[in-house]
Design a protein around this motif. Structure first.
Motif, short mmCIF file in Angstrom:
data_model
loop_
_atom_site.label_atom_id
_atom_site.label_comp_id
_atom_site.label_asym_id
_atom_site.label_seq_id
_atom_site.Cartn_x
_atom_site.Cartn_y
_atom_site.Cartn_z
N UNK A 182 -9.86 -5.53 11.92
CA UNK A 182 -8.87 -5.95 10.94
C UNK A 182 -7.47 -5.80 11.53
N UNK A 183 -6.57 -6.68 11.10
CA UNK A 183 -5.19 -6.60 11.55
C UNK A 183 -4.43 -5.65 10.62
N UNK A 184 -3.91 -4.55 11.14
CA UNK A 184 -3.24 -3.60 10.24
C UNK A 184 -1.77 -3.97 9.98
N UNK A 185 -1.39 -4.02 8.71
CA UNK A 185 0.01 -4.16 8.33
C UNK A 185 0.30 -3.15 7.23
N UNK A 186 1.57 -3.05 6.85
CA UNK A 186 1.92 -2.07 5.82
C UNK A 186 2.86 -2.72 4.81
N UNK A 187 2.76 -2.28 3.55
CA UNK A 187 3.67 -2.81 2.53
C UNK A 187 5.05 -2.18 2.69
N UNK A 188 5.93 -2.45 1.74
CA UNK A 188 7.28 -1.89 1.81
C UNK A 188 7.30 -0.39 1.49
N UNK A 196 6.65 -1.28 -4.74
CA UNK A 196 6.72 -1.47 -3.29
C UNK A 196 5.34 -1.80 -2.72
N UNK A 197 4.30 -1.32 -3.38
CA UNK A 197 2.94 -1.60 -2.91
C UNK A 197 2.51 -3.03 -3.14
N UNK A 198 3.36 -3.77 -3.90
CA UNK A 198 3.07 -5.20 -4.12
C UNK A 198 3.80 -6.09 -3.14
N UNK A 199 4.70 -5.49 -2.36
CA UNK A 199 5.55 -6.33 -1.50
C UNK A 199 5.25 -6.10 -0.02
N UNK A 200 5.34 -7.19 0.75
CA UNK A 200 5.14 -7.09 2.20
C UNK A 200 6.45 -7.42 2.90
N UNK A 201 6.85 -6.58 3.86
CA UNK A 201 8.06 -6.91 4.60
C UNK A 201 7.86 -8.19 5.42
N UNK A 202 8.94 -8.89 5.73
CA UNK A 202 8.87 -10.16 6.44
C UNK A 202 8.16 -10.01 7.78
N UNK A 203 8.40 -8.86 8.46
CA UNK A 203 7.78 -8.70 9.77
C UNK A 203 6.25 -8.64 9.66
N UNK A 204 5.77 -8.05 8.56
CA UNK A 204 4.32 -7.99 8.36
C UNK A 204 3.77 -9.39 8.16
#
Lengths: 343, 220
Positions: free
Chosen positions: A107-113, A126-134
Motif C-alpha cells: 500500500x502507498x502510505x499517506x497521511x491526512x492533515x 483534519x482526518x477528512x482532509x488530505x494535504x496537496x502533497x499527499x
C-alpha cells in the motif's frame, strides 16, 4: 414515649376515676391484617421462565445481558469485565499502525492533515482532509482510472485494519478478478476518516471507491473493521451515498467473507451506477453469517490477540507471546507490540 | 371497643412502580428522571398515613410526592381499596421505595393509630406525638427536620375544644390549624414545643376529646 403509651397512661388514669367502664382487652382488628412490612420489602425473586433460553441468549452476544446484580450494583465479575472491555477499547483507539506496515502490504502510505494521533482524535475535521502533497503522491504513484480503488485507513482502531484489512483485500481482489475488474494501487491513509476515499478516488479517477477503516471500538469489540463502498468517488459525495459493510472481525463477518460480499456489492454498484441508500441489494445473497462459532462469554471475548504483532506466525510470536500459530496479530515483526512493550 | 382503645389503620392496597412514566411523574409534580420509582399506598385512616409517610422519609431515601385525603372519609369510600387517602412515595430506585413503604406499613401497624373517644367507638381521634419530624411533615408544618410535633386531629367540635385545652396544658405553640370542614370533616392542629410539652399537650387533647364524646350535651 410513644403516643400509644401516652394513651395507655391516660386510659389507666381514666379508669381510676369516673370516665367510662373499664376497657376490654384491646380487640384485634377485625379486618384481615394489613399486608406485612416484611412482605413488601422482600425482593420478589423473578426466575427466568426458561433458563435454557436465557443461557442461549447470553451465549449469542458479547453484550452483558442477564448478568444479575449484587444489591443495586453489578457483580464483581461483571464490573471486571466492563473494565477489561473498556481497557481493550482504549488500547484499540491508542493503537498505531507501525511505519513500514503499508509498504509491506503493498500500500502507498499517506497521511491526512492531522499531524499526530492526538490531534486526529481532537480534530475530526483534519482526518477528512488530505494535504496537496499527499494527493500529488497519489496521482504520481497510483494507477489511474481503475475500476476499483482500495484505501485502508486506521480510523479509530489500527488494530482492526492490521488484523483484517490484508485478508479482506486479498479476498476482494480475487473475487473482482473473476469479473475482470481492474484494481488500482492500494493506499494507506494514516489518521484517516472514511471521507478520504472520496479524495483519493477522485485523484485517481476511480469508478468505485472502497475504504477499509477501523471502527470506533465498543465494549466487547476493539477490533471491528468496516468497509464503505462508493460509486464515482468525489468530494461532494455524502455518507448517504456510501454502502457500509460493518462488523468485520473474527466474531462477526470474517474478512474473507466480507471481501467476497463486497465484490458482489461492487458488481451491483456497477450495474446500477449508484451506491448508498439508492442502491437496491435485494437480489444479493446475504453474507455467510458468522466468522466462527458463537463466541464464548466472559474474558474469552478477547482471547484472540487484539494487540498482537501484525504477522502470521508459524509459531508463537517471539515479541508479544500473544500471537498464536496460524493467526494474525497486530504489529510487525521486529518491533515490540503494545502487549510486550507494556508487559 | 372501649374508651381510648386504639383504632389500628388498615392498609388497603400497595403497589410499586419500578420506573414511573415521566409525564405521569410530571403530572404529580416530581422529576421522573431523578425519582424513577414510585410506591402507592391507600389506607382507611388519612392522618395515620400522613404520619406514617413522614416516618418513611426517615427510614429510606424517599420523598412524599403526593398525599391527599378523599372526600367524606373511609365510611363513604369509592371502593374497597380506596379508604380515605392515597399516598405516593418516590425514590431513585424500587428498593428504596420498597423500604420506604415497609417503614410506612410498620408505622401504621405499631404506632400511628387513631383512638376511640367513647365506649362504642363512634367518635375517634388522632392524638399523635412525633418525637422527631421527617422530611415530609416538617415541610408541611414549616418546622425543621428532627423537631418534635403533636399531630392532633378530632371531630369538629372536639377538635376546637381539645386543641384549646392542649395549648393551655403545656409550653406548646400552634404551628398549623385545620379548621372544619375538611375532606374527611375531621379537624385539628399541629403543635410544637419540647417533646415533653408535646406529650403533655397530646394527653390534654385526648382527655378533652373523651370528655366531649362521652358527654356531648352538658347541662349548664
Amino acid at each position: 414515649m410513644s403516643t400509644r403509651r401516652l394513651m395507655q397512661e391516660l386510659r389507666q388514669a381514666a379508669s381510676r376515676h369516673h370516665v367510662a367502664a373499664a376497657p376490654a382487652p384491646r380487640p384485634a382488628s377485625s379486618a384481615k391484617p394489613a399486608r406485612g412490612a416484611s412482605e413488601l420489602e422482600r425482593p420478589r425473586p423473578r426466575p427466568a421462565s426458561d433458563p435454557a433460553l436465557l443461557e442461549k441468549l447470553k451465549a449469542s452476544t458479547p453484550a452483558k445481558i442477564g448478568v444479575g446484580r449484587a444489591g443495586l450494583r453489578y457483580r464483581t465479575q461483571t464490573l471486571l469485565q466492563f473494565q477489561t472491555d473498556f481497557a481493550v477499547a482504549k488500547a484499540a483507539v491508542e493503537s498505531q499502525v507501525p511505519e513500514g506496515w503499508a509498504e509491506e502490504h503493498g500500500l502507498l502510505p499517506i497521511q491526512t492533515e492531522a499531524v499526530d494521533a492526538e490531534q486526529f482524535l481532537v480534530r475530526p475535521d483534519l482526518g477528512r482532509r488530505l494535504p496537496e502533497e499527499a494527493l500529488r503522491l497519489v496521482r504520481e504513484r497510483c494507477e489511474r482510472s481503475p475500476d476499483v480503488q482500495i484505501v485502508v485507513a486506521d480510523g479509530l482502531s489500527a488494530t482492526a485494519v492490521m488484523q483484517h484489512a490484508p485478508s479482506m483485500i486479498a479476498s476482494l481482489a480475487e473475487s473482482l478478478a473473476v469479473h475482470g475488474r481492474r484494481l488500482g494501487t492500494g493506499v494507506f491513509v494514516r489518521h484517516g476518516r472514511s471521507k478520504v476515499i472520496d479524495l483519493v478516488g477522485e485523484a485517481v479517477g476511480a469508478r468505485v471507491g472502497v475504504i477499509l477503516i477501523g471502527e470506533r471500538p465498543g465494549l466487547g469489540t476493539g477490533d471491528g473493521m468496516s468497509a464503505y463502498l462508493v460509486w464515482d468517488p468525489r468530494p461532494e459525495r455524502t455518507d448517504a451515498e456510501k454502502q457500509a459493510i460493518s462488523n468485520i472481525h473474527r466474531r462477526g463477518l470474517s474478512p474473507e467473507e466480507a471481501g467476497r460480499h463486497a465484490a458482489r456489492v461492487i458488481e451491483a454498484i456497477f450495474a446500477q451506477q449508484t451506491s448508498g441508500v439508492k442502491l437496491d441489494l435485494r437480489g444479493l445473497p446475504a453474507p455467510q453469517g458468522r466468522a466462527s462459532e458463537p463466541k464464548p462469554r466472559v474474558n474469552q471475548a478477547h482471547a484472540e490477540p487484539l494487540l498482537g504483532c501484525g504477522q502470521s506466525h508459524g509459531q508463537s510470536c517471539p515479541q508479544c507471546r500473544e500471537g498464536k500459530p496460524g493467526r494474525t496479530c497486530g504489529r510487525s515483526e521486529g518491533r515490540p507490540c503494545q502487549a510486550s512493550a507494556s508487559a | 371497643m372501649g374508651v381510648l382503645d386504639p383504632v389500628v389503620p388498615r392498609v388497603l392496597a400497595t403497589r410499586i412502580i419500578p420506573r414511573i412514566d415521566r409525564s405521569l411523574a410530571a403530572a404529580f409534580g416530581f422529576d421522573g428522571d431523578r425519582l424513577n420509582a414510585a410506591g402507592l399506598i391507600t389506607c382507611d385512616l388519612d392522618d395515620a398515613l400522613y404520619a406514617a409517610l413522614d416516618e418513611a422519609t426517615k427510614h429510606a431515601g424517599v420523598e412524599v410526592v403526593f398525599a391527599r385525603s378523599f372526600y367524606a372519609g373511609s365510611a363513604h369510600a369509592s371502593g374497597a381499596t380506596s379508604g380515605e387517602i392515597l399516598g405516593i412515595l418516590a425514590g431513585t430506585d424500587p428498593e428504596e421505595v420498597a423500604r420506604g413503604l415497609g417503614a410506612c406499613v410498620r408505622c401504621l401497624e405499631s404506632e400511628a393509630h387513631f383512638y376511640s373517644a367513647n365506649a362504642d367507638g363512634s367518635v375517634t381521634f388522632f392524638p399523635h406525638v412525633i418525637s422527631s419530624l421527617g422530611h415530609y411533615l416538617s415541610r408541611e408544618a414549616g418546622l425543621a427536620v428532627g423537631e418534635p410535633m403533636a399531630y392532633l386531629i378530632a371531630t369538629p367540635l372536639e377538635s376546637v375544644y381539645a386543641v384549646d385545652a392542649a395549648l393551655k396544658a403545656a409550653e406548646v405553640r400552634l404551628v398549623k390549624h385545620f379548621p372544619p370542614p375538611t375532606e374527611t370533616n375531621y379537624a385539628g392542629a399541629y403543635l410544637t414545643g419540647s417533646l415533653e410539652a408535646c406529650e403533655a399537650a397530646a394527653k390534654a387533647f385526648a382527655a378533652a376529646v373523651v370528655e366531649v364524646a362521652t358527654e356531648p350535651r352538658r347541662p349548664r
